[in-house]
Design a protein around this motif. Structure first.
Motif, PDB file in Angstrom:
ATOM      1  N   ASN A 142       0.830  -1.206   0.000  1.00 10.24           N
ATOM      2  CA  ASN A 142       0.000   0.000   0.000  1.00 10.24           C
ATOM      3  C   ASN A 142       0.869   1.263   0.000  1.00 10.24           C
ATOM      4  O   ASN A 142       0.621   2.223  -0.744  1.00 10.24           O
ATOM      5  N   MET A 143       1.910   1.260   0.832  1.00 13.85           N
ATOM      6  CA  MET A 143       2.795   2.446   0.934  1.00 13.85           C
ATOM      7  C   MET A 143       3.487   2.731  -0.403  1.00 13.85           C
ATOM      8  O   MET A 143       3.526   3.874  -0.866  1.00 13.85           O
ATOM      9  N   LEU A 144       4.006   1.672  -1.030  1.00 14.92           N
ATOM     10  CA  LEU A 144       4.786   1.865  -2.258  1.00 14.92           C
ATOM     11  C   LEU A 144       3.917   2.141  -3.479  1.00 14.92           C
ATOM     12  O   LEU A 144       4.234   2.999  -4.308  1.00 14.92           O
ATOM     13  N   PHE A 145       2.806   1.383  -3.593  1.00 16.52           N
ATOM     14  CA  PHE A 145       2.061   1.377  -4.859  1.00 16.52           C
ATOM     15  C   PHE A 145       0.770   2.188  -4.822  1.00 16.52           C
ATOM     16  O   PHE A 145       0.160   2.433  -5.862  1.00 16.52           O
ATOM     17  N   ARG A 146       0.328   2.595  -3.636  1.00 17.16           N
ATOM     18  CA  ARG A 146      -0.909   3.391  -3.542  1.00 17.16           C
ATOM     19  C   ARG A 146      -0.653   4.804  -3.026  1.00 17.16           C
ATOM     20  O   ARG A 146      -1.306   5.745  -3.459  1.00 17.16           O
ATOM     21  N   LYS A 229      14.490  15.707   5.695  1.00 21.07           N
ATOM     22  CA  LYS A 229      15.687  16.246   5.036  1.00 21.07           C
ATOM     23  C   LYS A 229      16.041  15.451   3.778  1.00 21.07           C
ATOM     24  O   LYS A 229      16.626  15.986   2.846  1.00 21.07           O
ATOM     25  N   ALA A 230      15.708  14.174   3.774  1.00 23.91           N
ATOM     26  CA  ALA A 230      16.100  13.304   2.660  1.00 23.91           C
ATOM     27  C   ALA A 230      15.258  13.527   1.402  1.00 23.91           C
ATOM     28  O   ALA A 230      15.666  13.145   0.299  1.00 23.91           O
ATOM     29  N   LEU A 231      14.084  14.170   1.548  1.00 22.46           N
ATOM     30  CA  LEU A 231      13.147  14.266   0.422  1.00 22.46           C
ATOM     31  C   LEU A 231      13.533  15.362  -0.571  1.00 22.46           C
ATOM     32  O   LEU A 231      13.912  16.465  -0.187  1.00 22.46           O
ATOM     33  N   ARG A 232      13.344  15.081  -1.853  1.00 24.46           N
ATOM     34  CA  ARG A 232      13.455  16.118  -2.889  1.00 24.46           C
ATOM     35  C   ARG A 232      12.231  17.022  -2.797  1.00 24.46           C
ATOM     36  O   ARG A 232      11.202  16.625  -2.200  1.00 24.46           O
ATOM     37  N   PRO A 233      12.285  18.231  -3.379  1.00 23.47           N
ATOM     38  CA  PRO A 233      11.082  19.068  -3.419  1.00 23.47           C
ATOM     39  C   PRO A 233       9.911  18.293  -4.027  1.00 23.47           C
ATOM     40  O   PRO A 233      10.080  17.566  -5.014  1.00 23.47           O
ATOM     41  N   GLU A 234       8.746  18.436  -3.424  1.00 23.04           N
ATOM     42  CA  GLU A 234       7.517  17.758  -3.819  1.00 23.04           C
ATOM     43  C   GLU A 234       7.562  16.248  -3.592  1.00 23.04           C
ATOM     44  O   GLU A 234       6.701  15.517  -4.091  1.00 23.04           O
ATOM     45  N   GLY A 235       8.558  15.761  -2.835  1.00 21.90           N
ATOM     46  CA  GLY A 235       8.623  14.343  -2.492  1.00 21.90           C
ATOM     47  C   GLY A 235       7.587  13.998  -1.424  1.00 21.90           C
ATOM     48  O   GLY A 235       6.968  14.876  -0.825  1.00 21.90           O
ATOM     49  N   THR A 236       7.425  12.681  -1.199  1.00 23.56           N
ATOM     50  CA  THR A 236       6.383  12.193  -0.291  1.00 23.56           C
ATOM     51  C   THR A 236       6.988  11.332   0.808  1.00 23.56           C
ATOM     52  O   THR A 236       7.778  10.431   0.513  1.00 23.56           O
ATOM     53  N   VAL A 237       6.623  11.616   2.043  1.00 25.20           N
ATOM     54  CA  VAL A 237       6.951  10.683   3.130  1.00 25.20           C
ATOM     55  C   VAL A 237       5.661   9.978   3.523  1.00 25.20           C
ATOM     56  O   VAL A 237       4.640  10.618   3.789  1.00 25.20           O
ATOM     57  N   VAL A 238       5.699   8.643   3.463  1.00 28.63           N
ATOM     58  CA  VAL A 238       4.542   7.834   3.836  1.00 28.63           C
ATOM     59  C   VAL A 238       4.796   7.288   5.243  1.00 28.63           C
ATOM     60  O   VAL A 238       5.807   6.632   5.486  1.00 28.63           O
ATOM     61  N   VAL A 239       3.879   7.585   6.157  1.00 27.74           N
ATOM     62  CA  VAL A 239       4.062   7.246   7.577  1.00 27.74           C
ATOM     63  C   VAL A 239       3.114   6.110   7.949  1.00 27.74           C
ATOM     64  O   VAL A 239       1.893   6.249   7.831  1.00 27.74           O
ATOM     65  N   THR A 265      -0.872   6.119   6.544  1.00 29.01           N
ATOM     66  CA  THR A 265      -1.552   4.957   5.964  1.00 29.01           C
ATOM     67  C   THR A 265      -1.656   3.832   6.992  1.00 29.01           C
ATOM     68  O   THR A 265      -0.899   3.788   7.961  1.00 29.01           O
ATOM     69  N   ALA A 266      -2.602   2.946   6.791  1.00 26.42           N
ATOM     70  CA  ALA A 266      -2.765   1.773   7.665  1.00 26.42           C
ATOM     71  C   ALA A 266      -3.268   0.592   6.837  1.00 26.42           C
ATOM     72  O   ALA A 266      -4.213   0.742   6.054  1.00 26.42           O
ATOM     73  N   MET A 267      -2.598  -0.519   6.976  1.00 25.76           N
ATOM     74  CA  MET A 267      -2.972  -1.794   6.353  1.00 25.76           C
ATOM     75  C   MET A 267      -3.262  -1.631   4.850  1.00 25.76           C
ATOM     76  O   MET A 267      -2.617  -0.827   4.190  1.00 25.76           O
ATOM     77  N   GLY A 268      -4.224  -2.379   4.315  1.00 25.45           N
ATOM     78  CA  GLY A 268      -4.552  -2.322   2.894  1.00 25.45           C
ATOM     79  C   GLY A 268      -5.815  -3.119   2.649  1.00 25.45           C
ATOM     80  O   GLY A 268      -6.299  -3.846   3.537  1.00 25.45           O
ATOM     81  N   SER A 269      -6.325  -3.031   1.435  1.00 25.15           N
ATOM     82  CA  SER A 269      -7.626  -3.639   1.128  1.00 25.15           C
ATOM     83  C   SER A 269      -7.486  -5.130   0.818  1.00 25.15           C
ATOM     84  O   SER A 269      -6.389  -5.628   0.509  1.00 25.15           O
ATOM     85  N   LEU A 270      -8.635  -5.821   0.858  1.00 23.00           N
ATOM     86  CA  LEU A 270      -8.664  -7.233   0.458  1.00 23.00           C
ATOM     87  C   LEU A 270      -8.218  -7.382  -1.000  1.00 23.00           C
ATOM     88  O   LEU A 270      -7.462  -8.294  -1.344  1.00 23.00           O
ATOM     89  N   ALA A 271      -8.680  -6.458  -1.858  1.00 25.77           N
ATOM     90  CA  ALA A 271      -8.303  -6.533  -3.277  1.00 25.77           C
ATOM     91  C   ALA A 271      -6.788  -6.402  -3.430  1.00 25.77           C
ATOM     92  O   ALA A 271      -6.157  -7.084  -4.258  1.00 25.77           O
TER      93      ALA A 271
END
Ligand SMILES: NC(=O)c1ccc[n+]([C@@H]2O[C@H](COP(=O)([O-])OP(=O)(O)OC[C@H]3O[C@@H](n4cnc5c(N)ncnc54)[C@H](OP(=O)(O)O)[C@@H]3O)[C@@H](O)[C@H]2O)c1
Length: 318
Positions: A142-146, A229-239, A265-271
């Motif tokens: 979920n974190m990587l692909f959604r 600090k590690a993120l490029r401008p407009e980068g995303t941190v997923v927590v 984010t938390a968990m992911g869907s059945l699909a």
């Protein structure tokens, strides 16, 4: 049936709160079914439950465990989606929960779950490997692909190298064509991250050779400043978690000046669990299992996870 459960929380010494003893066999409401559990993996969630975080004292005693693979009433090999959404009623108006929060968990010989939560286990995964997927691996998917809006070729920093979620992120991200970087607290853990598909591994807080497109954050207070600090401008941190502490200082100027995105984010869907299982099957990805222990050794297995002395997932077999 034999089960590992909590009767009284212990916020300071969580493993002391774990009991392994007999519990009643599960009841099955309409639409639910019982599976024979063949393997169930430990998540940090189970440590939080022993501390009394995320689990209501009114629900005790509670069998712990979110993840399971086993055999259903028709003899099929199945993986259990851990998220249960109760029907709308005055007590629980459709709020989803994870197994072991409102419904008894997976560290037991038998588990009752909604029949709709079962996903076929592919032959390419053992029960122990399959039992790693429903929480840490589904969250990683979920974190990587959604959540992160990534494309193949992008660079991703994973905070933590050796835990269940970190190892899942590295394996899945590598298979998807991302350049995966990790931080790890020892040379041995950093080497393990490289073996799992990280292109580079760094000490926590170390200055990186370049800014990254996204950071996968579950360590929390200890790594939060480094993540921003590690993120490029407009980068995303997923927590997805805060293992080292929930409270962290944030330099707000960095967020608006660099137009950073912070996504929880938390968990992911059945699909998505079905897609994750298919992805692992097609790509030949196997969750890294640190050890498989009988359920009777649950206390020792939990202590290993609490001590952070793992490389991947610790699995219990009833
Ligand atoms: N939101 C969700 O749905 C969801 C799903 C799964 C997990 N989580 C959360 O994510 C976190 C990780 O879960 P897990 O099951 O993967 O736990 P785990 O197997 O116990 O792994 C812990 C990880 O945290 C790192 N770590 C711990 N303390 C640290 C510190 N002080 N400094 C640096 N790194 C530290 C470790 O890195 P090293 O390799 O350096 O030791 C390791 O990778 C937990 O807080 C859990 O509750 C949330």
């Amino acid at each position: 049936m034999l089960a590992a459960f909590v009767e009284v929380f212990d916020p300071q010494h969580p493993v002391s709160a774990l009991r392994v003893a007999d519990r009643p066999d599960p009841a099955t409401p309409p639409g639910w079914t019982v599976i024979e559990v063949k393997a169930a993996s430990i998540n940090h969630h189970d440590i939080w439950s022993l501390r009394g975080v995320g689990l209501d004292a009114g629900k005790l005693p509670m069998v712990l465990g979110c993840d399971a693979a086993g055999i259903d009433a028709n003899g099929r090999e199945v993986i259990v989606h851990a998220v249960v959404t109760d029907p709308v009623d005055s007590a629980a108006p459709g709020r989803p929960s994870v197994l072991s929060e409102r419904h008894q968990g997976t560290f037991a010989q038998f588990l009752a779950v909604p029949a709709a939560n079962l996903v076929p286990k592919p032959a390419s995964l053992s029960f122990a490997e399959a039992a790693c997927l429903p929480t840490a691996w589904l969250t990683a998917y979920n974190m990587l692909f959604r959540q992160a809006s990534l494309s193949p070729g992008d660079t991703v920093l994973v905070q933590g190298a050796s835990g269940g979620l970190s190892t899942a992120l590295l394996a899945l991200g590598n298979a998807a064509g991302f350049r995966m970087w990790a931080t790890g607290r020892s040379e041995d853990k950093r080497s393990h991250a490289l073996a799992l598909g990280a292109q580079s591994a760094f000490e926590p807080g170390q200055r990186l050779p370049a800014r990254v497109d996204a950071v996968m954050e579950s360590v929390g207070a200890a790594t939060w400043e480094h993540s921003l600090k590690a993120l490029r401008p407009e980068g995303t941190v997923v927590v997805a978690g805060a293992t080292s502490g929930y409270m962290a200082q944030t330099e707000l100027g960095r967020i608006f000046a660099n137009r950073l995105k912070i996504v929880g984010t938390a968990m992911g869907s059945l699909a998505d669990l079905r897609r994750l299982v298919s992805f692992c099957d097609v790509k030949g990805i196997k969750p890294h299992v640190h050890s498989v222990e009988p359920l009777t050794n649950a206390v020792r297995a939990f202590q290993t996870v609490l001590d952070g002395d793992v490389r991947g997932k610790v699995v219990l077999q009833p």
